[in-house]
Design an enzyme around this catalytic site. Structure first.
Site: not given
Ligand code: ZN
Length: 133
Positions: A44, A46, A55, A57, A90, A93
């Site tokens: 990830n 940010e 993310c 993924e 999520c 993803c």
């Molecule tokens: Zn995600």
């Protein structure tokens, strides 16, 4: 597949250490097993704006396409984090990965009850699809 998932999980944990997460301190890693046998990892990333956060993924997916081209097929996915927390992929993803994953591809991720494995079609049973004419 069990041994492959274990290998993927180790790769996901390893790459989570590279996470750029100064705002949440939530360090996530993802590893994709491609049909070619290649393992591609992502973490990830940010951003101070929060909304632009990427993310693990999707980071792995973008890297897989950049390195192996648009015809990749995903055979398995592992997600890990260094925070001892549940972290299933999520919704964003799931949708992004579903386009490149086999419906029966296993996805292993930390759940509140420990590692959990589900197939893509279980994770996202009604993925958005479009057939262009
Ligand atoms: Zn995600």
């Amino acid at each position: 597949m069990e041994a492959e998932l274990e290998l993927l999980m180790k790769a996901a944990r390893r790459v989570a250490k590279n996470s750029y997460s100064p705002y949440s301190n939530f360090k996530v890693g993802a590893a994709l097993l491609l049909s070619s046998g290649a393992i591609i990892t992502g973490t990830n990333v940010e951003n101070v704006s929060y909304g632009l956060t990427f993310c693990a993924e999707r980071s792995a997916l973008v890297r897989a396409i950049a390195e192996h081209g648009p015809a990749i097929r995903i055979k398995a996915v592992a997600v890990a984090n260094l925070n001892d927390s549940a972290s299933p992929p999520c919704g964003a993803c799931r949708q992004m990965l579903a386009e490149f994953a086999e419906p029966d591809a296993p996805v292993i991720f930390p759940s509140i009850n420990g590692p959990r494995t589900m197939t893509f079609s279980e994770l996202l049973p009604a993925a958005f699809e479009m057939k262009l004419k």
